[in-house]
Design a protein around this motif. Structure first.
Motif, PDB file in Angstrom:
ATOM      1  N   LEU A 166      -4.387 -10.545  -4.312  1.00  0.00           N
ATOM      2  CA  LEU A 166      -3.864  -9.347  -3.667  1.00  0.00           C
ATOM      3  C   LEU A 166      -4.553  -8.122  -4.251  1.00  0.00           C
ATOM      4  N   GLU A 167      -5.217  -7.366  -3.399  1.00  0.00           N
ATOM      5  CA  GLU A 167      -5.863  -6.119  -3.796  1.00  0.00           C
ATOM      6  C   GLU A 167      -5.173  -4.982  -3.055  1.00  0.00           C
ATOM      7  N   ALA A 168      -4.277  -4.295  -3.730  1.00  0.00           N
ATOM      8  CA  ALA A 168      -3.522  -3.225  -3.077  1.00  0.00           C
ATOM      9  C   ALA A 168      -2.938  -2.312  -4.130  1.00  0.00           C
ATOM     10  N   GLU A 169      -2.503  -1.148  -3.700  1.00  0.00           N
ATOM     11  CA  GLU A 169      -1.822  -0.191  -4.558  1.00  0.00           C
ATOM     12  C   GLU A 169      -0.364  -0.088  -4.113  1.00  0.00           C
ATOM     13  N   PRO A 170       0.570  -0.069  -5.058  1.00  0.00           N
ATOM     14  CA  PRO A 170       1.976   0.044  -4.660  1.00  0.00           C
ATOM     15  C   PRO A 170       2.280   1.434  -4.110  1.00  0.00           C
ATOM     16  N   ALA A 171       3.173   1.478  -3.119  1.00  0.00           N
ATOM     17  CA  ALA A 171       3.636   2.763  -2.596  1.00  0.00           C
ATOM     18  C   ALA A 171       4.745   3.330  -3.465  1.00  0.00           C
ATOM     19  N   LEU A 172       5.461   2.445  -4.152  1.00  0.00           N
ATOM     20  CA  LEU A 172       6.590   2.864  -4.980  1.00  0.00           C
ATOM     21  C   LEU A 172       6.690   1.926  -6.165  1.00  0.00           C
ATOM     22  N   VAL A 173       6.760   2.487  -7.369  1.00  0.00           N
ATOM     23  CA  VAL A 173       6.912   1.707  -8.603  1.00  0.00           C
ATOM     24  C   VAL A 173       8.222   2.111  -9.256  1.00  0.00           C
ATOM     25  N   ILE A 174       9.092   1.115  -9.493  1.00  0.00           N
ATOM     26  CA  ILE A 174      10.394   1.354 -10.130  1.00  0.00           C
ATOM     27  C   ILE A 174      10.588   0.252 -11.176  1.00  0.00           C
ATOM     28  N   PRO A 175      10.735   0.585 -12.450  1.00  0.00           N
ATOM     29  CA  PRO A 175      10.802  -0.443 -13.494  1.00  0.00           C
ATOM     30  C   PRO A 175      12.170  -1.118 -13.605  1.00  0.00           C
ATOM     31  N   ASP A 176      12.741  -1.493 -12.486  1.00  0.00           N
ATOM     32  CA  ASP A 176      14.033  -2.187 -12.457  1.00  0.00           C
ATOM     33  C   ASP A 176      14.108  -2.916 -11.119  1.00  0.00           C
TER      34      ASP A 176
END
Length: 309
Positions: free
Chosen positions: A221-231
């Motif tokens: 998978l080569e992609a960038e996250p739209a949203l990162v939440i550490p939970d």
């Protein structure tokens, strides 16, 4: 820290006091644990630090934090001291002081969703709990030196100082909210074409999503996250709100899948799974309350099954 050579051996009483402070995180709690006054504990620690040639703890506004030298010393002295206490049947202070809290560690989401609802009733039997969350490697390191009594780990513990047993498997599911799921072209998804499909992840490097793509689609998978939440609970909330897609453990999203507020995008015959292990140290003093929590978790695991229905 390089230990200074001394003419005499280290004092056993000082080492026992050091270990109590190290494990409890404060001089006051450590003093209570060994049945000594706070000034006596401070004096013993200072004497031990002089003999070793450097500080063992940094004083904080609340409690203390171990120095690297303290971590090293605890790793060396904890197993023999615990074995000695176990053989001796505990100290005289143990007879009059309450049993210490059970120190339980694991992933925050697993603890909140599955573990605490099962062990919380033990509080009414007099059990006290102190729960820690974090990464498996860090929690297992704390277990080995006695800063934790039990750890739920998603990696298999190694080494002779830790006993572990598998509790349950967590299956990973690719999910989306119904409205978004209806607009996703699964053929393009299989080809890793994520145009117009935001990814929600608990870390920037997409660890669970990448593993799913590699296992199910046999591609990187080569992609960038739209949203990162550490939970992962927050990831679940964002996906249910329609922000994007993600891969979640089955136990965490079972209720939403049953209610239809989340849709599994795929049902592969071989989904990726993690095995959850229950780990405890070898030896050490007998702790009836720790045994109670351990037994309750083994009993509860019989009802924890992967959410594939």
């Amino acid at each position: 820290m390089r230990h200074r050579q001394t003419d005499g051996s280290l004092d056993l009483t000082q080492l026992r006091t050091f270990l109590a402070v190290y494990r409890s995180g404060s001089i006051t709690a450590g003093a209570s644990r060994v049945g000594l006054s706070q000034p006596t504990v401070t004096t013993q620690l200072q004497a031990l630090e002089r003999q070793l040639g450097g500080p063992l703890f940094e004083r904080l506004p609340r409690g203390v934090t171990p120095t690297p030298a303290a971590h090293d010393l605890a790793a060396r002295v904890a197993p023999p001291l615990d074995a000695l206490e176990s053989i001796a049947g505990g100290s005289a202070a143990d007879v009059t002081t309450p049993e210490p809290p059970v120190l339980l560690g694991g992933p925050a989401e697993l603890l909140a969703t599955l573990v605490l609802p099962k062990v919380a009733p033990l509080i009414h039997d007099g059990v006290r709990l102190i729960v820690s969350t974090g990464l498996a490697d860090d929690l297992l390191a704390d277990l080995r030196v006695g800063k934790l009594d039990l750890v739920l780990s998603t990696i298999r513990p190694r080494g002779r100082t830790v006993l572990s047993e598998p509790l349950a498997d967590e299956e990973f599911i690719l999910v989306a909210a119904p409205d978004l799921a209806a607009r996703i072209d699964l053929d393009r998804l299989r080809a890793s074409d994520l145009t117009g499909v935001p990814l929600i992840s608990y870390a920037p490097d997409l660890p669970i999503l990448r593993r799913y793509w590699r296992h199910v689609f046999e591609t990187r998978l080569e992609a960038e996250p739209a949203l990162v939440i550490p939970d992962l609970r927050a990831v679940l909330a964002a996906v249910a709100a329609g922000a994007g897609i993600s891969v979640l453990p089955s136990y965490l999203c079972a209720r939403e899948l049953t209610a239809g507020t989340l849709i599994p995008l795929l049902r592969p015959a071989d989904s990726p799974i993690n095995t959850v292990y229950l780990a405890r140290r070898v030896g050490g003093p007998t702790r009836p309350h720790t045994d109670l929590v351990h037994a309750r978790l083994l009993e509860a695991a019989e009802t924890w099954r992967t959410c594939v229905d």
